[in-house]
Design a protein around this motif. Structure first.
Motif, mmCIF file in Angstrom:
data_model
loop_
_atom_site.group_PDB
_atom_site.id
_atom_site.type_symbol
_atom_site.label_atom_id
_atom_site.label_comp_id
_atom_site.label_asym_id
_atom_site.label_seq_id
_atom_site.Cartn_x
_atom_site.Cartn_y
_atom_site.Cartn_z
ATOM 1 N N SER A 223 26.372 48.939 54.993
ATOM 2 C CA SER A 223 27.505 48.152 55.155
ATOM 3 C C SER A 223 27.366 46.544 55.758
ATOM 4 O O SER A 223 27.450 46.779 57.013
ATOM 5 N N THR A 224 27.055 45.901 55.309
ATOM 6 C CA THR A 224 27.268 44.517 55.746
ATOM 7 C C THR A 224 28.561 44.245 56.758
ATOM 8 O O THR A 224 29.021 43.582 57.346
ATOM 9 N N GLN B 116 21.863 47.881 50.722
ATOM 10 C CA GLN B 116 23.364 48.477 51.909
ATOM 11 C C GLN B 116 23.464 50.271 51.257
ATOM 12 O O GLN B 116 22.665 51.055 49.385
ATOM 13 N N GLY C 14 27.106 50.560 50.556
ATOM 14 C CA GLY C 14 28.292 49.684 50.224
ATOM 15 C C GLY C 14 29.699 49.843 49.728
ATOM 16 O O GLY C 14 30.110 50.849 49.135
ATOM 17 N N TRP D 208 29.774 50.053 47.120
ATOM 18 C CA TRP D 208 29.506 49.056 45.963
ATOM 19 C C TRP D 208 28.070 49.230 45.713
ATOM 20 O O TRP D 208 27.286 49.412 47.170
ATOM 21 N N TRP E 145 23.595 40.769 49.309
ATOM 22 C CA TRP E 145 24.618 41.033 50.295
ATOM 23 C C TRP E 145 24.573 41.023 51.011
ATOM 24 O O TRP E 145 24.137 41.139 52.136
ATOM 25 N N PHE E 146 25.971 40.687 51.510
ATOM 26 C CA PHE E 146 25.990 39.767 53.353
ATOM 27 C C PHE E 146 27.617 39.748 53.267
ATOM 28 O O PHE E 146 28.035 39.812 52.327
ATOM 29 N N SER E 147 27.481 39.151 54.988
ATOM 30 C CA SER E 147 28.962 39.010 55.132
ATOM 31 C C SER E 147 29.254 37.804 56.093
ATOM 32 O O SER E 147 28.713 37.875 56.806
ATOM 33 N N LYS F 264 31.249 42.063 35.253
ATOM 34 C CA LYS F 264 30.939 41.752 36.231
ATOM 35 C C LYS F 264 30.425 40.834 36.998
ATOM 36 O O LYS F 264 29.233 42.079 37.084
ATOM 37 N N GLY G 203 31.688 41.004 43.511
ATOM 38 C CA GLY G 203 32.573 41.531 43.811
ATOM 39 C C GLY G 203 32.717 40.717 45.908
ATOM 40 O O GLY G 203 31.555 40.466 46.416
ATOM 41 N N LEU H 80 34.837 41.702 49.353
ATOM 42 C CA LEU H 80 35.628 42.457 50.004
ATOM 43 C C LEU H 80 35.735 41.774 51.481
ATOM 44 O O LEU H 80 35.234 41.631 52.022
ATOM 45 N N GLY I 8 32.837 40.374 52.708
ATOM 46 C CA GLY I 8 32.053 40.522 52.077
ATOM 47 C C GLY I 8 31.336 40.390 50.598
ATOM 48 O O GLY I 8 32.511 40.582 50.085
ATOM 49 N N ILE I 9 30.510 39.967 50.240
ATOM 50 C CA ILE I 9 30.367 39.359 49.519
ATOM 51 C C ILE I 9 29.257 40.161 48.675
ATOM 52 O O ILE I 9 27.616 40.231 49.553
ATOM 53 N N GLY I 10 29.074 40.815 47.644
ATOM 54 C CA GLY I 10 27.658 41.590 46.032
ATOM 55 C C GLY I 10 27.533 40.119 45.886
ATOM 56 O O GLY I 10 28.659 40.383 44.468
HETATM 57 C C1 BTN Z 1 34.766 45.032 45.174
HETATM 58 O O1 BTN Z 1 34.817 44.054 43.614
HETATM 59 O O2 BTN Z 1 34.870 45.902 44.962
HETATM 60 C C2 BTN Z 1 34.117 44.075 46.500
HETATM 61 C C3 BTN Z 1 32.494 44.280 46.605
HETATM 62 C C4 BTN Z 1 32.417 44.020 47.745
HETATM 63 C C5 BTN Z 1 30.873 43.860 48.410
HETATM 64 C C6 BTN Z 1 30.044 43.554 49.632
HETATM 65 S S1 BTN Z 1 28.260 43.233 49.282
HETATM 66 C C7 BTN Z 1 28.270 43.168 50.988
HETATM 67 C C8 BTN Z 1 29.683 44.068 51.244
HETATM 68 N N1 BTN Z 1 28.990 44.797 52.847
HETATM 69 C C9 BTN Z 1 29.773 45.759 51.443
HETATM 70 O O3 BTN Z 1 30.103 46.892 52.134
HETATM 71 N N2 BTN Z 1 30.779 45.264 50.577
HETATM 72 C C10 BTN Z 1 30.865 43.850 50.458
#
Ligand code: BTN
Length: 255
Positions: free
Chosen positions: A20-21, A44, A47, A55, A64-66, A115, A118, A120, A136-138
């Motif tokens: 997970s980033t 990931q 994720g 995720w 997939w980034f943070s 969707k 996502g 986080l 964190g954005i996917g």
């Molecule tokens: C959601 O809608 O539940 C949130 C999803 C967030 C996913 C991103 S992908 C990059 C970052 N690393 C993770 O493990 N999660 C976020």
């Protein structure tokens, strides 16, 4: 070339495959990396999603980034960063892809009800001081139906299926970094009111019938607005208005 930021995304950690980033970004944030660090992975394997969900992040199929932020506001304000990030991403997607993606409270990005993004956010704080916020954005940019877990197949859509303009993943990522840095500066200097107005304009939740699924109760109502903390104000059918806190609940549109 597309990146116009002073600090956001200037320090890059590019990984082929990580669990997970967000986890990597949090580890680095605790080791005092300067704000703006961007961790990007091609894949990931673990994720993380909101409310303890997973995720799906298949190799080369998305962004997939943070990022690590160190905003100059108190820890109570940190949850607002999640709505701020949604504005940054929705604007960048709409600008690059020539579409009208909307935000489902608090920070899912949908196109025509499905969707595609996502977000986080996680924070670290001690003794009343905010140390870091990791966002964190996917983004499903090139995800095919067969890449997705069964339970999300019918509710997800990938950008490549709906855009009206071509763009590279680098361009989109730079657009998000540019927007996010501007919004962070705005939040630090003038607070979140203007950002929340932009969130309202991009929202597909406000004025809709919703079903709130909290840990101890589930109830239908109408989404009236967000308050100054970014909580969703839901009017129950008996007239009572509840401020719903993100992280505790999931919102469904009522049938
Ligand atoms: C959601 O809608 O539940 C949130 C999803 C967030 C996913 C991103 S992908 C990059 C970052 N690393 C993770 O493990 N999660 C976020």
């Amino acid at each position: 070339m597309h990146l116009k930021t002073k600090y956001l995304g200037r320090n890059l950690c590019l990984e082929a495959s990580v669990p997970s980033t967000n986890e990597i970004a949090k580890q680095l944030a605790r080791q005092n990396v300067p704000q703006g660090l961007l961790v990007v992975a091609e894949e990931q394997t673990g994720g993380k999603g909101r409310i303890g969900r997973g995720w799906s992040s298949p190799k080369g199929r998305g962004l997939w980034f943070s990022v690590v932020l160190r905003p100059k506001f108190p820890p109570e304000e940190a949850p607002k960063c999640t709505l701020m990030a949604a504005v940054a991403v929705a604007d960048a997607i709409n600008c690059c892809g020539g579409i009208t993606a909307k935000i489902k409270w608090p920070n899912d990005i949908l196109f025509e009800g499905k969707k595609m993004v996502g977000i986080l956010s996680e924070m670290g704080a001690e003794y009343g001081k905010l140390n870091y916020v990791v966002i964190g954005i996917g983004i499903d940019t090139h995800v095919e139906q067969e890449d997705l877990p069964e339970d999300v197949k019918s509710i997800a859509v990938s950008l490549h299926r709906v855009v009206t303009r071509n763009f590279t993943r680098e361009e989109l990522l730079a657009g998000i970094m540019n927007n996010l840095e501007d919004l962070c500066q705005e939040a630090e200097e003038r607070g979140f009111d203007g950002i929340f107005d932009r969130w309202r304009n991009l929202s597909c939740t406000l004025h809709e019938r919703v079903k709130v699924i909290a840990q101890d109760e589930t109830y239908p109502g109408t989404a009236l607005d967000i308050d100054r903390d970014g909580h969703l104000l839901v009017q129950r059918d008996d007239g009572r208005v509840t401020a719903v806190v993100a992280g505790d609940v999931s919102i469904r549109y009522a049938e």
